[in-house]
Design an enzyme around this catalytic site. Structure first.
Site, PDB file in Angstrom:
ATOM      1  N   ASN A   1      12.462 -10.308  13.484  1.00  0.00           N
ATOM      2  CA  ASN A   1      13.294 -10.760  12.400  1.00  0.00           C
ATOM      3  C   ASN A   1      14.305  -9.844  11.537  1.00  0.00           C
ATOM      4  OD1 ASN A   1      13.329 -12.768  10.065  1.00  0.00           O
ATOM      5  ND2 ASN A   1      10.689 -12.949  10.071  1.00  0.00           N
ATOM      6  N   PRO A   2      15.387 -10.211  11.600  1.00  0.00           N
ATOM      7  CA  PRO A   2      16.187  -9.602  10.448  1.00  0.00           C
ATOM      8  C   PRO A   2      16.101  -9.529   9.115  1.00  0.00           C
ATOM      9  CG  PRO A   2      17.444 -10.417  12.569  1.00  0.00           C
ATOM     10  CD  PRO A   2      16.069 -11.018  12.569  1.00  0.00           C
TER      11      PRO A   2
ATOM     12  N   GLU B   1       9.921   2.225   7.174  1.00  0.00           N
ATOM     13  CA  GLU B   1       9.722   3.887   6.023  1.00  0.00           C
ATOM     14  C   GLU B   1      11.099   4.265   6.276  1.00  0.00           C
ATOM     15  OE1 GLU B   1       5.746   5.475   6.534  1.00  0.00           O
ATOM     16  OE2 GLU B   1       5.931   4.815   8.302  1.00  0.00           O
TER      17      GLU B   1
ATOM     18  N   GLY C   1       0.920  -1.101   0.495  1.00  0.00           N
ATOM     19  CA  GLY C   1      -0.146   0.141   0.193  1.00  0.00           C
ATOM     20  C   GLY C   1       1.102   1.735   0.084  1.00  0.00           C
ATOM     21  N   PHE C   2       2.065   1.447   0.780  1.00  0.00           N
ATOM     22  CA  PHE C   2       2.781   2.276   0.510  1.00  0.00           C
ATOM     23  C   PHE C   2       2.336   3.615   1.565  1.00  0.00           C
ATOM     24  CE2 PHE C   2       4.435  -0.166  -2.500  1.00  0.00           C
ATOM     25  CZ  PHE C   2       5.485  -0.597  -2.219  1.00  0.00           C
TER      26      PHE C   2
ATOM     27  N   GLY D   1      10.615   1.050  14.651  1.00  0.00           N
ATOM     28  CA  GLY D   1       9.901   0.036  13.154  1.00  0.00           C
ATOM     29  C   GLY D   1      11.025   0.416  12.432  1.00  0.00           C
TER      30      GLY D   1
ATOM     31  N   ILE E   1       1.115  -5.999   5.453  1.00  0.00           N
ATOM     32  CA  ILE E   1       0.832  -5.401   3.676  1.00  0.00           C
ATOM     33  C   ILE E   1       1.944  -5.740   2.835  1.00  0.00           C
ATOM     34  CG2 ILE E   1      -1.086  -3.513   4.945  1.00  0.00           C
ATOM     35  CD1 ILE E   1       1.717  -1.451   4.794  1.00  0.00           C
TER      36      ILE E   1
HETATM   37 MO1  MOS Z   1       2.493   4.373   5.732  1.00  0.00          MO
HETATM   38  S1  MOS Z   1       2.513   6.612   4.562  1.00  0.00           S
HETATM   39  O1  MOS Z   1       2.475   4.930   7.315  1.00  0.00           O
HETATM   40  O2  MOS Z   1       1.873   3.364   4.838  1.00  0.00           O
END
Ligand code: MOS
Length: 754
Positions: free
Chosen positions: A646-647, A720, A250-251, A717, A477
């Site tokens: 999970n590397p 991104e 989805g990005f 996280g 996702i």
């Molecule tokens: Mo990301 S832009 O928070 O799906």
């Protein structure tokens, strides 16, 4: 209450390279994506998009389309039925980047805005009918002007997430400090509109049973989508169910609902049959979001030794006519470097384009492109190595909040990256480095990304066959959430991965986080552990009361749980009984635990720590001036994102982000026709994204320092952060090879043919 499995099998589950538990389902075609669900009597819908970007619909001729074979209805403003608006609720709910329900008025505000919906027995009939609908417009000249001047707006403006001060951050006296600085840089950096292009387009299927709506949707946030739909159709939330089993990425374009969802739901309501609506790739460029264009002026003032004395970032971005997605380019600026005087401001420029949206690393990705590019230019001006310049300006605390970082190892990232890349061999003169007849360019940039938690709830069942079920209304996702949750539950319960069943993507499960902000895993850790602990507590009660239990006549608090089995604390783990044994003795199928974890930032005001992830990229490009061939040949990335669950999947996330960053630096830009406002490169043939052939060797290193402020295992996280900074590293490498400084992305071959 504390049950901390410490045995090797369970403990090593976190941080172990783990192949995706859903991999076999995907490669064998068993995994059901949204448009793989079929229903009896299902109809197909194809939207009709406006062919102007500004004006009014004066007439809609549907007569021909309605008479075509297989056509059931042409829906439009006159016959779609009531669709209410939705509004943001308390906390983090009811979020929507395009508030206006479809067909609410006759005004066209962007090209491709839905003006009608053809519904037919087959997709082909619906498509033919949509093409046969004739709309007549009173068209005006749209504004899709790329040069941005901030609209005249008050100091505080409304955005999707609430009011936002245009003066985002300020300390000291940046103007005076800049004026008095012996070394100055004042440049403007531009990033284009970029369009999300996930493999799976947006897809929705709506079914009604009486006043109950079920929506199968390719969504990054089923719980929020349920809330929006409940409002739009005037239903109690429990009457709406959203299902998203698998998502073809989805990005960010699938984070918040778009108007195709209420269109499908309204059509299904009107026609009394299930309705499916899948967007064509071309429509992905119209009404499901994009990263806004940004134009950022950066001013840096420094001493001759390279100490920053002033930093200013004034940025403008595009927004649509009605909606107010905030592209927060300044989000990472106030704490990236130590600088006593700083100001970050923003303005917005309305354009006749669809709603903007979060796109992988929203705000910070374009923002850090500008800041990191400016730092590289400043290093050149000062004749200081850019790695050294960053280390010299490394902050000890978050100077914008006046609090320490929970965990920041930026200097170690830079040093490790430099070592792995071989940065010490760099000769700074333009065009001075060569290999195999090619000119090489080397560049680097730092990056960061927010670390936080959304509220999360999880349920866990320990079952009599030795299996464990984990359920949460969050989504995978494609990033590996199914696998992460299996690992976390296995760690806490001792149930081996192959006996774990993870269920996601259904609003009938406990409310989980959006798959956004790279926060899903960090949000879920404590909730999974709390759920597991509650199930284990319940098991202890079973253990002392089950007929024939070896633990009869003991008290629950005399028991301990480790690696899937109970034992008496005083006897130690030598005499254990597996949990499924106890369940069988008690004739119980399962014990259940429910766990919750709150959002960060709730109770603590002001926060005690600034929580962020950090990293850096070192990029090598090769340049062949004779044929103007530019390639990214090598990238080394170091990421400080806490404990990596999970590397294998983690490295995969960063590699994917780096490849996307090559697209950002060299290929991606959505171009609008100034005449009719249409995105003209609206296909995968014309909108270029980096593909396998563009991908270099990408070496990823994780520092792996647990950040226990965030959750019990210290995971932040990684979706991104890998895209932040990479474009600045590449453009600096381009300058190093060619001597051309490009400040408007993407770098085009024309820019280099001086
Ligand atoms: Mo990301 S832009 O928070 O799906």
């Amino acid at each position: 209450m504390a049950t901390h499995p410490q045995t090797s099998a369970a403990a090593s589950c976190i941080g172990r390279e783990t192949v995706r538990v859903d991999g076999p389902l995907k490669v064998t075609g068993v995994a059901q994506y949204t448009s793989d669900f079929h229903f009896a009597g299902m109809l197909y819908a194809v939207p009709v998009g406006a062919t102007i970007a500004k004006g009014r619909i004066t007439q809609l001729d549907t007569a021909t389309a309605e008479k075509m074979p297989g056509v059931v209805a042409i829906l439009h403003r006159g016959n779609i039925g009531k669709i209410f608006r939705s509004i943001s609720g308390p906390g983090f709910s009811g979020i929507c980047e395009e508030r206006r329900p479809p067909f609410e008025d006759d005004v066209v505000r962007y090209y491709g805005q839905y003006v009608a919906l053809a519904v037919a027995e087959t997709f082909e009939s619906a498509k033919a009918a949509a093409d046969a609908v004739r709309a007549t417009y009173a068209a005006e000249k749209p504004n899709v002007e790329p040069h941005l001047v901030a609209d005249d707006e008050p100091e505080e403006v409304m955005t999707t997430f609430g009011p936002q001060k245009r003066l985002e951050s300020e300390r000291g006296d940046p103007d005076a400090a800049f004026a008095g600085a012996p070394v100055k840089l004042d440049q403007t950096y531009v990033t284009p509109i970029e369009t999300h292009n996930p493999m799976e387009p947006h897809s929705t299927t709506a079914l009604w049973e009486g006043s109950r709506l079920t929506l199968y949707e390719s969504s990054q946030g089923v719980v929020n989508l349920r809330g929006v739909l409940a409002q739009m159709f005037g239903l109690p939330p429990e009457n709406v169910r959203v299902i998203t089993r698998f998502v073809g990425s989805g990005f960010g374009s699938k984070l918040w609902p778009w108007t195709l969802c209420p269109l499908a739901a309204a059509a299904a309501r009107q026609l009394g049959r299930p309705v499916r609506l899948v967007l064509a790739r071309k429509m992905m460029f119209h009404a499901v979001g994009h990263r806004p264009r940004t134009q950022q002026r950066v001013r840096l003032g420094a001493s001759v030794e390279g100490k920053l004395v002033s930093l200013q970032q004034d940025y403008i971005y595009t927004r649509s006519m009605l909606d107010a997605h905030h592209e927060g380019c300044g989000e990472g600026t106030p704490f990236q470097y130590s600088v006593p005087n700083l100001r970050v401001t923003f303005g917005r420029a309305r354009r006749n384009i669809g709603g903007g949206a979060d796109m992988r690393g929203p705000g910070r990705v374009p923002g850090l492109y500008a800041i990191e590019s400016a730092m590289n230019e400043l290093a050149l001006q000062l004749n200081i190595d850019p790695v050294q310049l960053r280390i010299m300006n490394e902050p000890k605390i978050d100077e914008s909040k006046g609090v320490p970082f929970s965990s920041r190892h930026m200097v170690e990232c830079l040093q490790l990256g430099a070592e792995k890349f071989g940065w010490s061999k760099r000769t700074p003169a333009v065009g001075s480095m060569k290999r195999d007849g090619l000119i090489l360019g080397w560049g680097l940039a730092g990056c960061s990304w927010i670390a936080a938690r959304f509220p999360a709830a999880v349920s866990i069942q320990l079952r009599d066959d030795g299996s464990c079920r984990v359920a949460s209304a969050t989504q995978d996702i494609g990033t590996g959430t199914y696998t992460n949750l299996a690992q976390l539950a296995s760690y806490r319960t001792g149930v081996p991965l192959e006996k774990l069943e993870v269920q996601l993507g259904d609003t009938s499960f406990p409310e989980g986080p959006i798959s956004g902000g790279s926060m899903a895993t960090a949000s879920l850790v404590n909730a999974v552990f709390a759920a597991a602990d509650q199930a284990i507590e319940s098991l202890k009660t079973v253990a002392v009361s089950a007929p024939g239990s070896p633990f009869a006549n003991h008290k629950p608090d005399e028991m301990s749980f480790d690696n899937g089995a109970l034992f008496l604390k005083k006897e130690g783990p030598a005499k254990t009984v597996p949990f499924f044994d106890l369940l069988r003795r008690a004739n119980l199928r399962q014990v259940t635990g429910n766990g919750q974890s709150p959002a960060t930032g709730g109770d603590e005001n002001p926060p005690k720590f600034s929580m962020q992830s950090f990293g850096c990229h070192f990029a090598e490009i090769s340049w062949q001036p004779e044929i103007a061939r530019l390639r990214v040949s090598r990238v080394v990335t170091v990421i400080d994102a806490g404990k990596i669950v999970n590397p294998l999947a983690g490295r995969n996330q960063i590699q994917g982000a780096v490849v996307m960053g090559i697209g950002m630096a060299l290929l991606e830009a959505t171009e609008y026709d100034p005449q009719n406002g249409a995105p003209i490169n609206s296909s995968l043939a014309d909108y270029l994204v980096a593909v396998n052939a563009d991908a270099p060797s990408v070496e990823v290193h994780f520092l792996d320092y647990p950040d226990k402020e965030l959750n019990q295992i210290g995971a932040r996280g990684i979706g991104e952060i890998g895209l932040a900074g990479i474009a600045a590293a590449i453009t600096d490498a381009v300058h190093h090879a060619t001597g051309v400084r490009v400040r408007e992305l993407p770098v085009r071959i024309e820019d280099l043919l001086a």
